[in-house]
Design an enzyme around this catalytic site. Sequence first.
Site, PDB file in Angstrom:
ATOM      1  NE  ARG A  15       5.345   4.239   3.740  1.00  0.00           N
ATOM      2  CZ  ARG A  15       4.647   3.121   3.646  1.00  0.00           C
ATOM      3  NH1 ARG A  15       4.276   2.444   4.736  1.00  0.00           N
ATOM      4  NH2 ARG A  15       4.321   2.633   2.451  1.00  0.00           N
ATOM      5  CG  ASP A  16       6.397  -0.560   3.270  1.00  0.00           C
ATOM      6  OD1 ASP A  16       6.346  -1.322   4.252  1.00  0.00           O
ATOM      7  OD2 ASP A  16       5.520  -0.529   2.395  1.00  0.00           O
ATOM      8  CG  HIS A  19       6.168  -0.840   8.767  1.00  0.00           C
ATOM      9  ND1 HIS A  19       5.355  -0.396   9.790  1.00  0.00           N
ATOM     10  CD2 HIS A  19       5.634  -0.339   7.616  1.00  0.00           C
ATOM     11  CE1 HIS A  19       4.375   0.334   9.283  1.00  0.00           C
ATOM     12  NE2 HIS A  19       4.523   0.386   7.977  1.00  0.00           N
ATOM     13  CB  SER A 169      -1.731  -3.463   2.639  1.00  0.00           C
ATOM     14  OG  SER A 169      -2.302  -2.315   2.080  1.00  0.00           O
ATOM     15  CG  HIS A 198       2.767  -0.085  -2.051  1.00  0.00           C
ATOM     16  ND1 HIS A 198       3.762   0.783  -1.654  1.00  0.00           N
ATOM     17  CD2 HIS A 198       2.677  -1.010  -1.061  1.00  0.00           C
ATOM     18  CE1 HIS A 198       4.256   0.390  -0.483  1.00  0.00           C
ATOM     19  NE2 HIS A 198       3.608  -0.701  -0.106  1.00  0.00           N
ATOM     20  CG  HIS A 200       4.136  -5.469   0.853  1.00  0.00           C
ATOM     21  ND1 HIS A 200       5.121  -5.164   1.761  1.00  0.00           N
ATOM     22  CD2 HIS A 200       3.330  -4.378   0.804  1.00  0.00           C
ATOM     23  CE1 HIS A 200       4.927  -3.957   2.246  1.00  0.00           C
ATOM     24  NE2 HIS A 200       3.842  -3.451   1.678  1.00  0.00           N
ATOM     25  CE1 TYR A 289      -1.945  -1.799   5.736  1.00  0.00           C
ATOM     26  CE2 TYR A 289      -0.683  -1.669   7.773  1.00  0.00           C
ATOM     27  CZ  TYR A 289      -1.156  -1.084   6.618  1.00  0.00           C
ATOM     28  OH  TYR A 289      -0.845   0.227   6.344  1.00  0.00           O
TER      29      TYR A 289
END
EC number: 4.1.3.39
Length: 339
Positions: A15-16, A19, A169, A198, A200, A289
Amino acid sequence: MRSSWDIRVTDTSLRDGSHHKRHQFTGEEVRAIVGALDHAGVPVIEVTHGDGLGGSSFNYGFSKVPEQELISIAVDTAKNAKIAFLMLPGLGIKDDIIVAQDNGASICRIATHCTEADVSIQHFGLARDRGLETVGFLMMAHSIAPEKLAKQARIMADAGCQCVYVVDSAGALVLEQVSDRVEALVQELGSDAQVGFHGHENLGLGVANSIAAVRAGAKQIDGSTRRFGAGAGNAPVEAFVGVCDKIGVKTGIDFFAIADAAEDVVRPAMPAECLLDRQALMMGYAGVYSSFLKHAERQAERYGVSSAELLVRAGKRKLVGGQEDQLIDIALELQRERL
């Protein structure tokens, strides 16, 4: 959650990672990745367009294969893992939830901006009425104070959300900032809902922040194998599992099997490694983001401006997911300033 788990890990590569791959996953790639992650013991695997159900569009990028078809393939492939999907109210609709469940997905993850939890209420109600497990995403969690984030988490929990995530995000949170937010949610929600995190890699802290979240009381953690995600990628699952093994936190995932999956199965499906390069670093530094990266690179090339400067200005404007089109305005602004 099984008794053999201290922490439940959700892998978001499909899913991520969409991108990073510009939403071009094939059915064969999904089948191979799900099979490898399932074999390694990953308990939850998320599959959708990068922007969630209904994200395939002119604004966000069209999927190569319809996401509902990919969900069905994932469900057919997984022997033990649960298949989850993400949806953003307003981008996806309630009927999308029903179709995803009909295709075999069992976990509904609903994401809103961190100040807009109220738009998720009816979607959580539908998901719970249909017997789906529910997870809430409070995106761009760096942008409001912990106590305000906790109030938004309460809205989701009261609507039927069973686990509310602190979602970094932008990859902008730093250690204690993660702990403060997770602790605020744990204190607010008590036994009403679990708390997740979550992260990054835009400041290189994905794994460290995830461990900070665990120590602050988070029970669910997201990551992507080989960091396959937006921006510099997500916390790499294989590294997180290795660290958890070393500090005595049980994930139920076989470290050697997930390392093999990262190297032999996930990496070949990636168009390139997810790098902590200048653009990704700027997103973490400016609080942008993470999914803006590919959009910014495209507009920078189109208008002949600096993608790094484009991202910094997006951060100053406090743009959020769904406002990717405003990168064009910023690019034109930068172009005019150069004349």
